[in-house]
Design a protein around this motif. Structure first.
Motif, mmCIF file in Angstrom:
data_model
loop_
_atom_site.group_PDB
_atom_site.id
_atom_site.type_symbol
_atom_site.label_atom_id
_atom_site.label_comp_id
_atom_site.label_asym_id
_atom_site.label_seq_id
_atom_site.Cartn_x
_atom_site.Cartn_y
_atom_site.Cartn_z
ATOM 1 N N HIS A 149 1.953 -32.673 -8.417
ATOM 2 C CA HIS A 149 1.944 -33.100 -9.823
ATOM 3 C C HIS A 149 3.184 -32.592 -10.558
ATOM 4 O O HIS A 149 3.758 -33.298 -11.396
ATOM 5 C CB HIS A 149 0.678 -32.601 -10.511
ATOM 6 N N GLN A 150 3.618 -31.381 -10.271
ATOM 7 C CA GLN A 150 4.828 -30.866 -10.891
ATOM 8 C C GLN A 150 6.045 -31.700 -10.493
ATOM 9 O O GLN A 150 6.977 -31.867 -11.279
ATOM 10 C CB GLN A 150 5.042 -29.399 -10.497
ATOM 11 N N LYS A 151 6.007 -32.207 -9.279
ATOM 12 C CA LYS A 151 7.133 -33.016 -8.788
ATOM 13 C C LYS A 151 7.108 -34.428 -9.360
ATOM 14 O O LYS A 151 8.148 -34.956 -9.778
ATOM 15 C CB LYS A 151 7.088 -33.064 -7.260
ATOM 16 N N ASP A 152 5.946 -35.079 -9.390
ATOM 17 C CA ASP A 152 5.877 -36.501 -9.717
ATOM 18 C C ASP A 152 5.216 -36.817 -11.060
ATOM 19 O O ASP A 152 5.268 -37.967 -11.507
ATOM 20 C CB ASP A 152 5.129 -37.252 -8.603
ATOM 21 N N HIS A 153 4.577 -35.840 -11.695
ATOM 22 C CA HIS A 153 3.970 -36.032 -13.027
ATOM 23 C C HIS A 153 3.094 -37.293 -13.077
ATOM 24 O O HIS A 153 3.408 -38.268 -13.759
ATOM 25 C CB HIS A 153 5.060 -36.105 -14.104
ATOM 26 N N TYR A 154 2.023 -37.249 -12.351
ATOM 27 C CA TYR A 154 1.143 -38.414 -12.240
ATOM 28 C C TYR A 154 0.505 -38.765 -13.584
ATOM 29 O O TYR A 154 0.191 -37.895 -14.393
ATOM 30 C CB TYR A 154 0.053 -38.156 -11.204
ATOM 31 N N ASP A 155 0.321 -40.062 -13.782
ATOM 32 C CA ASP A 155 -0.377 -40.522 -14.981
ATOM 33 C C ASP A 155 -1.888 -40.399 -14.827
ATOM 34 O O ASP A 155 -2.606 -40.385 -15.837
ATOM 35 C CB ASP A 155 -0.009 -41.985 -15.257
ATOM 36 N N LEU A 156 -2.362 -40.298 -13.598
ATOM 37 C CA LEU A 156 -3.794 -40.128 -13.351
ATOM 38 C C LEU A 156 -3.990 -39.426 -12.017
ATOM 39 O O LEU A 156 -3.338 -39.769 -11.031
ATOM 40 C CB LEU A 156 -4.502 -41.491 -13.322
ATOM 41 N N ILE A 157 -4.895 -38.442 -12.011
ATOM 42 C CA ILE A 157 -5.301 -37.760 -10.773
ATOM 43 C C ILE A 157 -6.785 -38.025 -10.574
ATOM 44 O O ILE A 157 -7.612 -37.639 -11.414
ATOM 45 C CB ILE A 157 -5.038 -36.246 -10.844
ATOM 46 N N ALA A 165 -5.987 -24.641 -11.856
ATOM 47 C CA ALA A 165 -4.583 -24.480 -11.468
ATOM 48 C C ALA A 165 -3.695 -25.493 -12.191
ATOM 49 O O ALA A 165 -2.575 -25.171 -12.619
ATOM 50 C CB ALA A 165 -4.440 -24.636 -9.954
ATOM 51 N N LEU A 166 -4.182 -26.715 -12.356
ATOM 52 C CA LEU A 166 -3.407 -27.737 -13.050
ATOM 53 C C LEU A 166 -3.209 -27.390 -14.523
ATOM 54 O O LEU A 166 -2.137 -27.617 -15.090
ATOM 55 C CB LEU A 166 -4.093 -29.099 -12.924
ATOM 56 N N LYS A 167 -4.238 -26.831 -15.155
ATOM 57 C CA LYS A 167 -4.113 -26.466 -16.566
ATOM 58 C C LYS A 167 -3.027 -25.418 -16.763
ATOM 59 O O LYS A 167 -2.334 -25.405 -17.777
ATOM 60 C CB LYS A 167 -5.452 -25.955 -17.105
ATOM 61 N N GLU A 168 -2.891 -24.518 -15.791
ATOM 62 C CA GLU A 168 -1.874 -23.478 -15.901
ATOM 63 C C GLU A 168 -0.462 -24.017 -15.675
ATOM 64 O O GLU A 168 0.497 -23.511 -16.245
ATOM 65 C CB GLU A 168 -2.158 -22.364 -14.884
ATOM 66 N N SER A 169 -0.358 -25.057 -14.861
ATOM 67 C CA SER A 169 0.970 -25.577 -14.521
ATOM 68 C C SER A 169 1.403 -26.751 -15.384
ATOM 69 O O SER A 169 2.583 -27.081 -15.427
ATOM 70 C CB SER A 169 1.002 -26.019 -13.049
ATOM 71 N N GLU A 170 0.475 -27.388 -16.068
ATOM 72 C CA GLU A 170 0.798 -28.561 -16.879
ATOM 73 C C GLU A 170 1.538 -28.136 -18.138
ATOM 74 O O GLU A 170 1.047 -27.316 -18.912
ATOM 75 C CB GLU A 170 -0.474 -29.323 -17.247
ATOM 76 N N ASP A 223 2.676 -30.157 -20.776
ATOM 77 C CA ASP A 223 2.424 -30.831 -22.047
ATOM 78 C C ASP A 223 0.982 -30.684 -22.527
ATOM 79 O O ASP A 223 0.602 -31.237 -23.554
ATOM 80 C CB ASP A 223 2.785 -32.321 -21.954
ATOM 81 N N GLY A 224 0.163 -29.918 -21.791
ATOM 82 C CA GLY A 224 -1.190 -29.628 -22.253
ATOM 83 C C GLY A 224 -2.195 -30.733 -22.010
ATOM 84 O O GLY A 224 -3.365 -30.597 -22.358
ATOM 85 N N TYR A 225 -1.782 -31.842 -21.402
ATOM 86 C CA TYR A 225 -2.691 -32.953 -21.143
ATOM 87 C C TYR A 225 -2.760 -33.181 -19.645
ATOM 88 O O TYR A 225 -1.764 -33.560 -19.026
ATOM 89 C CB TYR A 225 -2.200 -34.222 -21.846
ATOM 90 N N VAL A 226 -3.936 -32.911 -19.051
ATOM 91 C CA VAL A 226 -4.118 -33.092 -17.608
ATOM 92 C C VAL A 226 -4.971 -34.337 -17.391
ATOM 93 O O VAL A 226 -6.161 -34.350 -17.700
ATOM 94 C CB VAL A 226 -4.796 -31.861 -16.967
ATOM 95 N N PRO A 227 -4.391 -35.406 -16.866
ATOM 96 C CA PRO A 227 -5.094 -36.685 -16.746
ATOM 97 C C PRO A 227 -5.978 -36.753 -15.494
ATOM 98 O O PRO A 227 -5.581 -37.324 -14.475
ATOM 99 C CB PRO A 227 -3.958 -37.696 -16.672
ATOM 100 N N ILE A 228 -7.164 -36.174 -15.549
ATOM 101 C CA ILE A 228 -8.010 -36.060 -14.357
ATOM 102 C C ILE A 228 -9.278 -36.894 -14.507
ATOM 103 O O ILE A 228 -10.006 -36.794 -15.505
ATOM 104 C CB ILE A 228 -8.407 -34.593 -14.109
ATOM 105 N N LEU A 229 -9.538 -37.707 -13.475
ATOM 106 C CA LEU A 229 -10.792 -38.432 -13.330
ATOM 107 C C LEU A 229 -11.500 -37.830 -12.116
ATOM 108 O O LEU A 229 -10.995 -37.933 -10.998
ATOM 109 C CB LEU A 229 -10.523 -39.927 -13.105
#
Length: 278
Positions: free
Chosen positions: A50-58, A75-80, A82-88
């Motif tokens: 995600h850090q490499k490709d900045h997915y619009d949806l996981i 882990a994603l919340k710590e690395s994101e 812009d504060g928005y983690v697009p997780i389904l």
């Protein structure tokens, strides 16, 4: 506005330790014409991907060995950034839905899959995500525009001040009570006057005698909040010589029409007036 093509070109990462589930979701997305699909069966890879490709949806499975979906979300919340983690999230446990949402998931789908429901939720999440990115982009443009306009304003003010200095002897501003708040140029030295630091009033320390009729006309213009251009008034200096001053001023009003200040320019025109009367 977000177009259908924008949504279909969005980047999607599928995370599930079961290769069969990955293939099912990937095939469903391809059939719906999604073009940028990536996947992994290793939850430990998600943050780096995600850090490499900045997915619009996981699309994230919750039940995975070693590192479950909840740990991936933390882990994603710590690395994101812009504060928005697009997780389904995908879960077969109904009691995991609320926990998933409170852990950072934006939506969920249940196993076994209802393909129409999955497609609808994916579409809706991508639309929200792209709108969020568009808003961020617009805010960045707005911020940059404000910075550019502010810089232009400072440059304009500097040019205006320089032109004022070249075309007149001084620039002045008065507040609503008639007190001088700004004076640029040698007016104080030229007139031999001082400013009262407490009230901002100008007072003459050298006993000069102003032409009262002219002063009354000028003060009436100021009191009436009227603009005036090249108004000439005079005074008799302590040494007996006559001095002529020419001033221009304009009242400034706020958006509701309330008077806020006067600003203007002035210059000593004694030599010009003497030559005219010579």
């Amino acid at each position: 506005m977000i177009s259908t093509q924008d949504i279909l070109n969005a980047s999607i990462l599928i995370v599930d330790d079961q290769q069969a589930n990955v293939q099912l979701l990937a095939e469903m997305l391809r059939e719906a014409d999604y073009r940028c699909i990536a996947s992994t069966t290793n939850p430990y890879e998600v943050c780096a991907l995600h850090q490499k490709d900045h997915y619009d949806l996981i699309i994230l499975d919750l039940q995975m060995p070693g590192m479950d979906g909840f740990e991936v979300m933390e882990a994603l919340k710590e690395s994101e950034t812009d504060g928005y983690v697009p997780i389904l999230v995908i879960t077969a446990q109904p009691n995991h839905k609320l926990r998933a949402l409170t852990s950072g998931a934006k939506d969920f789908v249940s196993k076994p899959f209802d393909l129409i429901e999955v497609q609808t939720r994916i579409h809706n999440m991508l639309e929200v995500r792209l709108l969020y990115k568009q808003l961020e982009h617009n805010n960045e443009i707005l911020e940059q525009t404000v910075l550019e306009r502010t810089a232009e304003l400072h440059q304009s003010e500097a040019r205006f001040r320089r032109l004022t200095e070249l075309s007149s002897d001084w620039y002045w501003e008065q507040d609503t009570d008639g007190h001088f708040t700004k004076i640029f140029g040698p007016v104080l030295e030229m007139l031999g006057i001082k400013v009262d630091d407490e009230l901002g009033n100008i007072r003459d320390d050298h006993g000069a005698c102003w032409n009262e009729g002219e002063r009354e006309i000028l003060e009436a213009k100021l009191a009436g909040r009227r603009p005036f251009l090249d108004f000439v008034y005079s005074r008799i200096k302590p040494d007996g010589s006559q001095q002529y001053l020419m001033v221009s001023g304009e009242p400034i009003f706020d958006s509701s029409g309330g008077f806020t200040c006067y600003r203007g320019v002035g210059k000593d025109v004694t030599d010009t007036m003497r030559s005219n009367y010579a």
